[in-house]
Design an enzyme around this catalytic site. Structure first.
Site, mmCIF file in Angstrom:
data_model
loop_
_atom_site.group_PDB
_atom_site.id
_atom_site.type_symbol
_atom_site.label_atom_id
_atom_site.label_comp_id
_atom_site.label_asym_id
_atom_site.label_seq_id
_atom_site.Cartn_x
_atom_site.Cartn_y
_atom_site.Cartn_z
ATOM 1 N N ASP A 1 -82.640 -9.802 52.823
ATOM 2 C CA ASP A 1 -82.220 -10.215 51.476
ATOM 3 C C ASP A 1 -82.817 -11.586 51.186
ATOM 4 O O ASP A 1 -82.731 -12.501 52.004
ATOM 5 C CB ASP A 1 -80.689 -10.258 51.424
ATOM 6 C CG ASP A 1 -80.192 -10.380 49.998
ATOM 7 O OD1 ASP A 1 -79.830 -9.346 49.418
ATOM 8 O OD2 ASP A 1 -80.175 -11.511 49.473
ATOM 9 N N ASN B 1 -86.181 -15.299 38.233
ATOM 10 C CA ASN B 1 -86.269 -14.521 36.991
ATOM 11 C C ASN B 1 -85.837 -15.354 35.793
ATOM 12 O O ASN B 1 -86.464 -15.322 34.746
ATOM 13 C CB ASN B 1 -85.357 -13.295 37.074
ATOM 14 C CG ASN B 1 -86.040 -12.156 37.804
ATOM 15 O OD1 ASN B 1 -87.255 -12.106 37.877
ATOM 16 N ND2 ASN B 1 -85.250 -11.263 38.349
ATOM 17 N N HIS C 1 -89.317 -12.543 34.055
ATOM 18 C CA HIS C 1 -89.309 -11.376 34.937
ATOM 19 C C HIS C 1 -90.669 -11.056 35.530
ATOM 20 O O HIS C 1 -90.749 -10.553 36.637
ATOM 21 C CB HIS C 1 -88.749 -10.167 34.195
ATOM 22 C CG HIS C 1 -87.262 -10.206 34.139
ATOM 23 N ND1 HIS C 1 -86.463 -9.672 35.122
ATOM 24 C CD2 HIS C 1 -86.423 -10.764 33.244
ATOM 25 C CE1 HIS C 1 -85.208 -9.899 34.828
ATOM 26 N NE2 HIS C 1 -85.141 -10.563 33.688
ATOM 27 N N ASP D 1 -91.340 -10.327 39.306
ATOM 28 C CA ASP D 1 -91.982 -9.095 39.784
ATOM 29 C C ASP D 1 -93.159 -9.424 40.693
ATOM 30 O O ASP D 1 -93.353 -8.811 41.736
ATOM 31 C CB ASP D 1 -92.493 -8.269 38.589
ATOM 32 C CG ASP D 1 -91.345 -7.590 37.871
ATOM 33 O OD1 ASP D 1 -90.208 -7.696 38.357
ATOM 34 O OD2 ASP D 1 -91.597 -6.972 36.818
ATOM 35 N N ASP E 1 -83.684 -7.700 45.258
ATOM 36 C CA ASP E 1 -84.435 -8.513 46.219
ATOM 37 C C ASP E 1 -84.070 -8.118 47.646
ATOM 38 O O ASP E 1 -84.090 -8.931 48.545
ATOM 39 C CB ASP E 1 -84.185 -10.006 45.966
ATOM 40 C CG ASP E 1 -82.715 -10.365 46.075
ATOM 41 O OD1 ASP E 1 -81.888 -9.439 46.208
ATOM 42 O OD2 ASP E 1 -82.382 -11.563 46.030
#
Ligand code: C2E
Ligand code: CA
Ligand code: CA
Length: 648
Positions: free
Chosen positions: A255, A263, A268, A272, A299
């Site tokens: 994680d 973000n 975003h 990405d 994530d």
């Protein structure tokens, strides 16, 4: 449709093996029937000539044909359920072309030889035989058009020439009729064959589409890695294999720490891009180690590896992944720093089912996040003990009478320049009827994980506000909120209602939230913080410095105070790293226009250093441990008397 297309001698479609295979299957199913029709018609004709034609012709030749056709019937019946390889299919179909020609020539020659031995009826039978047989045969051969055309050409060519020159009007008319019927038949067959071809092609397309859908259903479209569904499928199968082969199987759950604000801050597309690069970095290592890597969503990534895995090696691999992700990510707008917490569990040590193995890796991840953020944790027997203990605590918590079992203690916050107490932090205490005293570091995270921390916040906040109402008006109250208290509008409204109904001035209240609470759901957290600020409360960022969130993301929050975590204070006089961190955190909070409280000061030496760094608000055992409300009044007495004396 033109004549050329009808009569085109098509070779088998080499460029489409699937079509060739379908063609072959349809054709081979019809072959025994074709030979049966051919033989039955032949024998019907032969028997009518037994008395007039020589035996070798009326019986001998049909017998030879029967043997030949019988052999072919057996051949096709035997091959009925076998789909041969592409090369063999091609060879068989080529053989069909040659055999078709041979058979057409042989049967035509035979019937023409028979013809002179018959009377008018028998001669008409020959014409009927040739016409009906060729029509049946080209029907059966429609899937191999080259063979069908060859047979039509040979039989009909002979037929037309033979009967048209016979001089009998009936037979000439029959010849012309057959010629036209065969032409019509070929057109119909061409249409049928085209339909067949289209059907096969459509079927191929549907299959290709469903294969593609299946592939897409298992792929994460952003990173191209296998997705959650593929991960669990792989886990099931590799678990079974590991059980069968007595192998070990490790599952790791990864994680990212500090990804969520990316973000919000950079948009975003930057998020990405970062996730794709994370996938690439992890992918390279996983390829080298032969590990299966997947993106579970958001994530969260995960890996699976099997074989003779050594605990230390797998932990090292996890740490290597952590190192790879700590390397800064360069995007056009910024250099982004994140880290990753990883939880690992190994079969058969700690799990007996795939689900249990995953859950335990997930638990180890949770421990990583709590205790060694940015590192790997291997699930061990110690965690099993902890899980049992946590489950007992959770059960007791659910059964507890929170109003009577929970209490609040208060730890003073001192202004070291004036020497006065400026406020108290409310800290929860739980005296469980079942378990005795349980520390908040134990029960608060459990309540958070169980999603029931809100039921604790309410009585605690009421108690703290009730107590604080009796304090001198200059003293502030600090109260700890959980992530769940600010991650939904309802929970925040419930907190606000308690504050408003308490009668305590919200302007004297500081609500402490941790970085992790904000990272969870940045948008709602921001809204909640704004709502709380609107009613006048201060917002302190607790345990500052322990998280990994970007400092700019904190800047946009309407915070009023920062609390520097006590881990940086321990032996600050001897620890240069801690000294530098505290110094830069203080500079930063000053630049952000915020007050700073340094927590956990235990010694005079620590206090002296912190004072030189310019920090005035201090909390720690050096001044006082958390105390009950009654002790608090006694603690404040000297100070409040002096305030009273001043006001007199
Ligand atoms: P926190 O908010 O960081 O609270 C400070 C903790 O540090 C308290 O532990 C306090 O007793 C301890 N502490 C203060 N000065 C010193 C010192 O000089 N040395 C050392 N070693 N420790 C010091 P406590 O009361 O055990 O609370 C632990 C944590 O539990 C708190 O950390 C907070 O995260 C959570 N917590 C406590 N009460 C509440 C509550 O009412 N609501 C929520 N959501 N969390 C709470
Ligand atoms: Ca706190
Ligand atoms: Ca703290």
């Amino acid at each position: 449709m033109n004549l050329r297309s009808i009569f085109a001698i098509t070779s088998p479609p080499d460029d489409n093996p699937e079509l060739l295979r379908a063609q072959y299957l349809a054709f081979s199913r019809q072959m025994p029937m074709m030979y049966f029709i051919l033989l039955s018609s032949t024998w019907a004709l032969a028997l009518t000539y037994v008395s007039t034609a020589p035996v070798w012709l009326s019986l001998g030749t049909p017998l030879l044909f029967t043997l030949m056709c019988g052999a072919r019937i057996t051949f096709w019946l035997r091959k009925r359920h076998i789909v041969p390889e592409f090369a063999e299919i091609s060879a068989n179909l080529r053989r069909v072309n040659i055999l078709g020609t041979v058979i057409a020539v042989a049967f035509t020659a035979w019937s023409c030889t028979l013809y002179p031995y018959g009377d008018a009826f028998q001669k008409s039978h020959v014409a009927f035989y040739m016409a009906i047989t060729v029509i049946s045969c080209i029907f059966c051969m429609m899937h191999v058009r080259s063979a069908a055309l060859m047979v039509t050409a040979i039989v009909n060519g002979t037929f037309v020439v033979f009967f048209a020159t016979s001089g009998h009007l009936t037979l000439v008319a029959t010849a012309i009729n057959i010629l036209l019927v065969c032409f019509g038949m070929l057109v119909v067959l061409k249409i049928n064959y085209d339909n067949f071809e289209q059907m096969v092609l459509a079927q191929q397309k549907t299959e290709a589409l469903s294969n593609e859908n299946l592939r897409l259903a298992n792929i994460d479209s952003l990173t191209g890695l296998p997705n959650r569904r593929a991960f669990f499928h792989h886990l099931e199968t590799s678990f079974k294999l590991a059980q069968q082969n007595d192998d070990r199987l490790a599952v790791g759950v990864i994680d990212l720490d500090g990804f969520k604000p990316v973000n919000d801050l950079y948009g975003h597309s930057a998020g990405d891009r970062l996730l794709r690069e994370v996938a690439e970095r992890l992918g390279e290592l996983c390829d080298q180690r032969n590990m299966f890597l997947a993106r579970l969503g958001g994530d969260e990534f995960a890996f699976i590896t099997s074989g003779q895995i050594n605990d230390n090696e797998i932990l090292n691999d996890g740490n290597k992944m952590g190192c790879l992700l700590r390397i800064p990510f360069e995007t056009p707008d910024a250099t982004i720093m994140i880290s990753a917490s990883i939880g690992i569990a190994v079969y058969p040590n700690v799990a007996s089912t795939p689900d249990e193995l995953f859950d335990r890796a997930d638990y180890a991840l949770y421990q990583s996040k709590r205790e060694h953020r940015g590192n790997s944790t291997l699930f061990t027997a110690r965690h099993i003990v902890e899980i049992h203990r946590d489950a007992r605590i959770e059960q007791a918590l659910r059964k507890a009478d929170l109003d009577t079992e929970l209490s609040v203690v208060y730890q003073p916050i001192q202004d070291v320049t004036s020497g006065e107490t400026v406020g108290f932090e409310a800290l929860a205490r739980w005296d469980s009827k079942l378990l005795g005293a349980v520390t908040p570091s134990q029960f608060i995270p459990i309540a958070e994980r169980a999603g029931i921390v809100g039921t604790l916040t309410k009585p605690l906040l009421k108690k703290a506000l009730g107590a604080a109402k009796t304090w001198p008006g200059t003293i502030r109250l600090s109260f700890n909120l959980s992530a769940q208290d600010i991650n939904s509008a309802e929970a925040t409204l419930a907190v606000i209602a308690i504050i408003v109904n308490s009668g305590f001035d919200p302007r004297r209240l500081d609500l402490e939230i941790t970085e992790t609470a904000i990272i969870h759901d940045t948008r709602q957290a921001r809204k909640s913080v704004e709502m709380l600020r609107k009613i006048g409360c201060g917002i302190s960022l607790d345990d500052f410095g322990t998280g990994y969130s970007s400092l700019t993301s904190l800047h946009s929050l309407p915070l009023t105070k920062l609390k520097i975590d006590r881990s940086f204070v321990r032996n600050i006089q001897d620890d240069t790293a801690s000294y530098n961190i505290v110094r830069s955190l203080l500079t930063l909070s000053r630049e952000m226009g915020l007050d700073t409280i340094v927590e956990g000061v235990e010694t005079e030496a620590e206090l002296a250093v912190i004072k030189t760094l310019g920090c005035t608000l201090i909390q720690g055992y050096l001044f006082s441990k958390p105390m009950s409300d009654e002790s608090l009044h006694a603690f404040l007495k000297p100070a409040s008397t002096s305030v009273d004396q001043l006001s007199v």
